[in-house]
Scaffold this active site. Structure first.
Site, PDB file in Angstrom:
ATOM      1  N   HIS A   1       0.854  -1.191   0.000  1.00 33.23           N
ATOM      2  CA  HIS A   1       0.000   0.000   0.000  1.00 33.23           C
ATOM      3  C   HIS A   1       0.891   1.243   0.000  1.00 33.23           C
ATOM      4  O   HIS A   1       2.057   1.193   0.413  1.00 33.23           O
ATOM      5  CB  HIS A   1      -0.892   0.015   1.238  1.00 33.23           C
ATOM      6  CG  HIS A   1      -1.949  -1.036   1.227  1.00 33.23           C
ATOM      7  ND1 HIS A   1      -3.096  -0.930   1.981  1.00 33.23           N
ATOM      8  CD2 HIS A   1      -2.055  -2.222   0.573  1.00 33.23           C
ATOM      9  CE1 HIS A   1      -3.854  -1.997   1.796  1.00 33.23           C
ATOM     10  NE2 HIS A   1      -3.231  -2.799   0.940  1.00 33.23           N
TER      11      HIS A   1
ATOM     12  N   GLU B   1       1.019   3.899   1.856  1.00 32.33           N
ATOM     13  CA  GLU B   1       1.560   4.317   3.146  1.00 32.33           C
ATOM     14  C   GLU B   1       2.740   3.441   3.560  1.00 32.33           C
ATOM     15  O   GLU B   1       3.745   3.952   4.072  1.00 32.33           O
ATOM     16  CB  GLU B   1       0.466   4.243   4.231  1.00 32.33           C
ATOM     17  CG  GLU B   1      -0.716   5.159   3.984  1.00 32.33           C
ATOM     18  CD  GLU B   1      -1.853   4.516   3.199  1.00 32.33           C
ATOM     19  OE1 GLU B   1      -2.999   4.931   3.394  1.00 32.33           O
ATOM     20  OE2 GLU B   1      -1.585   3.604   2.375  1.00 32.33           O
TER      21      GLU B   1
ATOM     22  N   CYS C   1      -6.273   2.421   5.509  1.00 33.52           N
ATOM     23  CA  CYS C   1      -6.901   1.169   5.934  1.00 33.52           C
ATOM     24  C   CYS C   1      -6.320   0.802   7.298  1.00 33.52           C
ATOM     25  O   CYS C   1      -5.326   1.396   7.730  1.00 33.52           O
ATOM     26  CB  CYS C   1      -6.636   0.071   4.896  1.00 33.52           C
ATOM     27  SG  CYS C   1      -4.935  -0.551   4.917  1.00 33.52           S
TER      28      CYS C   1
ATOM     29  N   CYS D   1      -2.485   0.036   7.293  1.00 40.44           N
ATOM     30  CA  CYS D   1      -1.652   1.229   7.127  1.00 40.44           C
ATOM     31  C   CYS D   1      -1.727   2.145   8.340  1.00 40.44           C
ATOM     32  O   CYS D   1      -0.720   2.726   8.749  1.00 40.44           O
ATOM     33  CB  CYS D   1      -2.054   1.970   5.857  1.00 40.44           C
ATOM     34  SG  CYS D   1      -1.663   1.027   4.362  1.00 40.44           S
TER      35      CYS D   1
END
Length: 155
Positions: free
Chosen positions: A52, A54, A82, A85
């Site tokens: 992801h 992040e 999410c 993250c």
């Protein structure tokens, strides 16, 4: 909030999406008004479900700053993080999060993290996937060794 940093995160996403390398998620990490880390979602292009934006930005910032402790940093993200993250941001010790789209905006285009937020709220025995506590004594012995280790580096 510094608008130029959010615009940088948004531009990263546009470039990535145009090249079909990932979804609409980008992140930049800032310390002392300087970008120290960048990341974009590249789950599909890397076949890594943890890739992801992040996470990628945290890895980049940690490498660039040569530390796992990102205290004093801020993160600018194109979407509310999410749960994975969000907790990675906590582990990195980043103190401020700025995000553009909300989790509801993400759900509207098929990225529904609601089930993960719900799962976190469940007691272990009520979670979707069975969780088994095995060999606890052995693990606790290792934990005790860590606790007593005089030269450990805490994180």
């Amino acid at each position: 909030m510094n608008e130029k940093f959010m615009k940088t995160a948004l531009k990263l996403v546009a470039d990535t999406m145009d090249k079909n390398k990932g979804g609409p998620f980008g992140a930049v990490i800032v310390k002392n008004n300087q970008i120290v880390g960048k990341g974009v979602n590249c789950v599909t292009s890397s076949n890594d479900p943890t890739a992801h934006a992040e996470i990628q930005a945290i890895r980049d910032a940690a490498k660039n700053l040569k530390t796992f402790d990102l205290s004093g940093c801020e993160i600018y993200i194109t979407c509310e993080p999410c749960p994975m993250c969000l907790f990675a941001i906590y582990w990195a010790r980043i103190q401020k999060i700025y995000y553009a789209a909300t989790r509801d905006d993400a759900a509207a285009i098929g990225f529904d993290d609601a089930k993960f937020y719900e799962e976190i709220d469940h007691e272990i025995h009520r979670r979707k996937f069975q969780m088994n506590n095995e060999m606890r004594e052995e693990a606790v012995k290792l934990f005790q060794r860590w606790h007593e280790k005089p030269d450990k580096v805490m994180y």
